[in-house]
Design a protein around this motif. Sequence first.
Motif, short mmCIF file in Angstrom:
data_model
loop_
_atom_site.label_atom_id
_atom_site.label_comp_id
_atom_site.label_asym_id
_atom_site.label_seq_id
_atom_site.Cartn_x
_atom_site.Cartn_y
_atom_site.Cartn_z
N LYS A 68 -79.39 17.95 28.32
CA LYS A 68 -80.57 17.67 27.49
C LYS A 68 -81.24 18.98 27.06
N THR A 69 -81.34 19.93 28.00
CA THR A 69 -81.93 21.24 27.68
C THR A 69 -81.11 21.96 26.62
N ALA A 70 -79.79 21.91 26.77
CA ALA A 70 -78.91 22.57 25.80
C ALA A 70 -79.07 21.97 24.41
N SER A 71 -79.31 20.66 24.33
CA SER A 71 -79.48 20.02 23.02
C SER A 71 -80.81 20.42 22.38
N VAL A 72 -81.84 20.67 23.21
CA VAL A 72 -83.15 21.09 22.70
C VAL A 72 -83.10 22.55 22.27
N VAL A 73 -82.64 23.41 23.17
CA VAL A 73 -82.62 24.85 22.90
C VAL A 73 -81.56 25.20 21.87
N GLY A 74 -80.41 24.53 21.96
CA GLY A 74 -79.29 24.87 21.07
C GLY A 74 -79.25 24.03 19.81
N ARG A 75 -80.38 23.59 19.35
CA ARG A 75 -80.43 22.78 18.13
C ARG A 75 -79.74 23.51 16.98
N LYS A 76 -79.15 22.76 16.09
CA LYS A 76 -78.30 23.32 15.05
C LYS A 76 -79.00 24.37 14.19
N GLY A 77 -80.27 24.14 13.88
CA GLY A 77 -80.98 25.08 13.00
C GLY A 77 -81.45 26.35 13.67
N GLY A 78 -81.54 26.32 15.02
CA GLY A 78 -81.98 27.51 15.75
C GLY A 78 -83.36 27.36 16.34
N ALA A 79 -83.82 28.42 16.99
CA ALA A 79 -85.14 28.42 17.65
C ALA A 79 -85.57 29.85 17.90
N SER A 80 -86.82 30.00 18.34
CA SER A 80 -87.33 31.33 18.67
C SER A 80 -88.23 31.24 19.90
N ALA A 81 -88.49 32.37 20.54
CA ALA A 81 -89.33 32.39 21.74
C ALA A 81 -89.73 33.82 22.07
N ASN A 82 -90.68 33.95 22.99
CA ASN A 82 -91.02 35.23 23.58
C ASN A 82 -90.37 35.30 24.96
N PHE A 83 -90.05 36.50 25.44
CA PHE A 83 -89.45 36.63 26.76
C PHE A 83 -89.94 37.90 27.46
N LYS A 84 -89.85 37.88 28.77
CA LYS A 84 -90.19 39.04 29.60
C LYS A 84 -89.13 39.17 30.68
N ILE A 85 -88.46 40.33 30.74
CA ILE A 85 -87.38 40.56 31.70
C ILE A 85 -87.85 41.50 32.80
N THR A 86 -87.55 41.12 34.05
CA THR A 86 -87.79 41.98 35.20
C THR A 86 -86.48 42.12 35.95
N SER A 87 -85.97 43.35 36.03
CA SER A 87 -84.65 43.54 36.61
C SER A 87 -84.47 44.95 37.16
N ALA A 88 -83.95 45.03 38.39
CA ALA A 88 -83.62 46.34 38.95
C ALA A 88 -82.41 46.93 38.26
N LYS A 89 -81.56 46.08 37.69
CA LYS A 89 -80.33 46.53 37.04
C LYS A 89 -80.56 46.93 35.60
N TYR A 90 -81.36 46.12 34.87
CA TYR A 90 -81.53 46.34 33.43
C TYR A 90 -82.91 46.89 33.05
N GLY A 91 -83.81 47.03 34.03
CA GLY A 91 -85.15 47.50 33.73
C GLY A 91 -86.07 46.36 33.31
N ASN A 92 -87.30 46.70 33.02
CA ASN A 92 -88.30 45.71 32.64
C ASN A 92 -88.65 45.86 31.16
N THR A 93 -88.72 44.75 30.47
CA THR A 93 -89.10 44.80 29.06
C THR A 93 -89.56 43.42 28.62
#
Length: 208
Positions: free
Chosen positions: A37-62
Amino acid sequence: MTQITQITRILLTCMMAFVTLNTMAQGTQNARKVLDKTASVVGRKGGASANFKITSAKYGNTSGTIAIKENKFHATTPDAIVWFDGKTQWSYLKSTDEVNVTTPKESQLAAMNPYQFISMYKTGFNMDMKTVNGYYQVHLTAQNKKRNVQEMYININKTTYVPSQVKMRQGTTWTTINISNFQAKNQPNNIFTFNAKDFPQAEVIDLR
């Protein structure tokens, strides 16, 4: 111990094993339904957008914004802009005015695209689910111990089926991606491919 008592214990053990396996199977089935169900919402055919925040010892924070469509994404952070057309990734580094061209691995995609899990979970993962703080929390564990991403936790809104957090483990290192402001919004295909005309001074480095 009588033979009847031994037989009774064996039967009880078999029944407990059956109940446990049945409960596990139901947990897997429910987790898959939620992810589908989540995949059908997020992966809708037309697309989507969002904000994100990453915290990672491997990739850094951004933090930044991301646009997605099927298996493509376009992400912007204070330090970089990333385009992925489903096969090739272009990463523009603002500090050096360079564009690195790569064919990224699954773990690299997952670290940059919080919605990578909508295709990952379909093969090669065991899964279960519980409710945590009013969210569905789906837990994925890799069946192949050599897989780059070994474990994931995904928190999903029980009403909208929009994920709010993805945590993934590579080896002993965890990366946490918090997601907000999800919008079902149609995205043009051209935003997922790097256009050299927009960055005429940038040096393009092909690392494939």
